[in-house]
Design an enzyme around this catalytic site. Structure first.
Site, PDB file in Angstrom:
ATOM      1  N   GLU A  98       0.852  -1.198   0.000  1.00  0.00           N
ATOM      2  CA  GLU A  98       0.000   0.000   0.000  1.00  0.00           C
ATOM      3  C   GLU A  98       0.887   1.247   0.000  1.00  0.00           C
ATOM      4  OE1 GLU A  98      -2.472   1.481  -0.762  1.00  0.00           O
ATOM      5  OE2 GLU A  98      -4.024   1.543   0.780  1.00  0.00           O
ATOM      6  N   ASP A  99       0.391   2.318  -0.578  1.00  0.00           N
ATOM      7  CA  ASP A  99       1.153   3.567  -0.592  1.00  0.00           C
ATOM      8  C   ASP A  99       1.126   4.248   0.769  1.00  0.00           C
ATOM      9  OD1 ASP A  99      -1.555   4.186  -0.775  1.00  0.00           O
ATOM     10  OD2 ASP A  99      -1.344   5.575  -2.448  1.00  0.00           O
ATOM     11  N   ASP A 102      -4.037   5.600   6.143  1.00  0.00           N
ATOM     12  CA  ASP A 102      -4.613   6.845   6.646  1.00  0.00           C
ATOM     13  C   ASP A 102      -5.633   6.481   7.731  1.00  0.00           C
ATOM     14  OD1 ASP A 102      -5.071   9.648   6.565  1.00  0.00           O
ATOM     15  OD2 ASP A 102      -6.762   9.375   5.223  1.00  0.00           O
ATOM     16  N   PHE A 151      -1.806  16.175   3.882  1.00  0.00           N
ATOM     17  CA  PHE A 151      -2.074  15.497   2.623  1.00  0.00           C
ATOM     18  C   PHE A 151      -0.843  15.587   1.724  1.00  0.00           C
ATOM     19  CE2 PHE A 151      -3.938  14.618  -1.501  1.00  0.00           C
ATOM     20  CZ  PHE A 151      -4.770  13.559  -1.184  1.00  0.00           C
ATOM     21  N   ARG A 164       1.046  11.817  -9.465  1.00  0.00           N
ATOM     22  CA  ARG A 164       1.514  10.474  -9.090  1.00  0.00           C
ATOM     23  C   ARG A 164       2.945  10.219  -9.554  1.00  0.00           C
ATOM     24  NH1 ARG A 164      -2.919   7.307  -7.340  1.00  0.00           N
ATOM     25  NH2 ARG A 164      -4.900   7.718  -8.346  1.00  0.00           N
TER      26      ARG A 164
HETATM   27  P1  IMP Z   1      -7.493   4.725   4.254  1.00  0.00           P
HETATM   28  O1  IMP Z   1      -8.500   3.677   3.866  1.00  0.00           O
HETATM   29  O2  IMP Z   1      -8.155   5.928   4.871  1.00  0.00           O
HETATM   30  O3  IMP Z   1      -6.368   4.204   5.098  1.00  0.00           O
HETATM   31  O4  IMP Z   1      -6.962   5.332   2.919  1.00  0.00           O
HETATM   32  C1  IMP Z   1      -5.879   4.870   2.228  1.00  0.00           C
HETATM   33  C2  IMP Z   1      -5.917   5.479   0.848  1.00  0.00           C
HETATM   34  O5  IMP Z   1      -6.283   6.855   0.885  1.00  0.00           O
HETATM   35  C3  IMP Z   1      -4.547   5.448   0.233  1.00  0.00           C
HETATM   36  O6  IMP Z   1      -4.360   4.265  -0.500  1.00  0.00           O
HETATM   37  C4  IMP Z   1      -4.543   6.673  -0.639  1.00  0.00           C
HETATM   38  O7  IMP Z   1      -5.037   6.354  -1.924  1.00  0.00           O
HETATM   39  C5  IMP Z   1      -5.493   7.638   0.022  1.00  0.00           C
HETATM   40  N1  IMP Z   1      -4.762   8.659   0.812  1.00  0.00           N
HETATM   41  C6  IMP Z   1      -4.710   8.773   2.145  1.00  0.00           C
HETATM   42  N2  IMP Z   1      -3.941   9.811   2.518  1.00  0.00           N
HETATM   43  C7  IMP Z   1      -3.486  10.356   1.381  1.00  0.00           C
HETATM   44  C8  IMP Z   1      -2.605  11.465   1.092  1.00  0.00           C
HETATM   45  O8  IMP Z   1      -2.069  12.175   1.970  1.00  0.00           O
HETATM   46  N3  IMP Z   1      -2.353  11.723  -0.222  1.00  0.00           N
HETATM   47  C9  IMP Z   1      -2.908  10.976  -1.232  1.00  0.00           C
HETATM   48  N4  IMP Z   1      -3.715   9.930  -1.009  1.00  0.00           N
HETATM   49  C10 IMP Z   1      -4.009   9.621   0.276  1.00  0.00           C
HETATM   50 MG    MG Z   2      -5.778   7.956  -3.934  1.00  0.00          MG
END
Ligand code: IMP
Ligand code: MG
Length: 181
Positions: A98-99, A102, A151, A164
């Site tokens: 995963e990138d 959050d 962000f 990206r």
């Molecule tokens: P989660 O389900 O809230 O943990 O979200 C994870 C996904 O939200 C990541 O795979 C990203 O695609 C997106 N995301 C969360 N924070 C950021 C950020 O700071 N920049 C860009 N994408 C984000």
């Molecule tokens: Mg995204």
């Protein structure tokens, strides 16, 4: 410096050094195993491409697409599968790539989903983590960098599908977000 960037949080060279470290760690932990590396599209694409070249054990790769985000910078909480795995899950050791973690909703959903489909093991490797934003407890096994609640874009991460391709992780200038919900 790029016109849309406020500042670089993680330079490209730091990312590359961390990727090699993570690849070594993963190779050692899964020694003697055959690993299915599953990238979460689209954000993990760049990280995954670098990470798999730092892994020295036999692997196959696959991708899923899951969304919990629109174009906005805050999570709606809704998780949706857009594209499922092509490889069989049953009996496989799976490493999710995963990138960024959050709220944790995406990984919470995917790890549970893969476990319920009979994976032998499910571990998580994330390049970035924003612990302050967590809404569900999620364990990450390999973690590149912790970030403050900001962000970020670049190295696979987008804002409204842009940026990206930046080779570093950066914070955008405030004006770039102006006018979006
Ligand atoms: P989660 O389900 O809230 O943990 O979200 C994870 C996904 O939200 C990541 O795979 C990203 O695609 C997106 N995301 C969360 N924070 C950021 C950020 O700071 N920049 C860009 N994408 C984000
Ligand atoms: Mg995204």
């Amino acid at each position: 410096m790029n016109q849309v960037i406020d500042r670089v949080l993680i330079p490209a060279a730091d990312i590359q050094a961390k990727v090699v470290e993570l690849g070594e760690e993963i190779s050692a932990d899964y020694e003697g195993e055959n690993l299915l590396v599953v990238g979460i599209l689209k954000g993990a694409l760049v990280f995954m491409a670098d990470l798999i070249r730092a892994i020295r054990i036999p692997i196959q790769i696959d991708f899923v697409a899951i969304t919990s985000y629109g174009a906005a910078t805050t999570s709606t909480g809704a998780v949706r599968i857009l594209k499922d795995l092509e490889q069989a899950v049953e009996g496989r050791h799976i490493l999710i790539v995963e990138d960024i973690v959050d709220t944790g909703l995406t990984l919470n959903y995917l790890t549970e989903n893969l476990r319920s489909r009979g994976a032998a093991s499910v571990k998580v490797c994330t390049l970035l983590d924003k612990p302050a934003r967590r809404r569900v407890a999620i364990h990450t096994d390999y973690n590149g960098f912790d970030l403050p609640d900001e962000f970020v874009v670049g190295y696979g991460l987008d804002y409204a599908e842009n940026y990206r391709h930046f080779p570093y992780v950066a914070v955008l200038r405030r004006e770039v977000y102006a006018g979006t919900p």
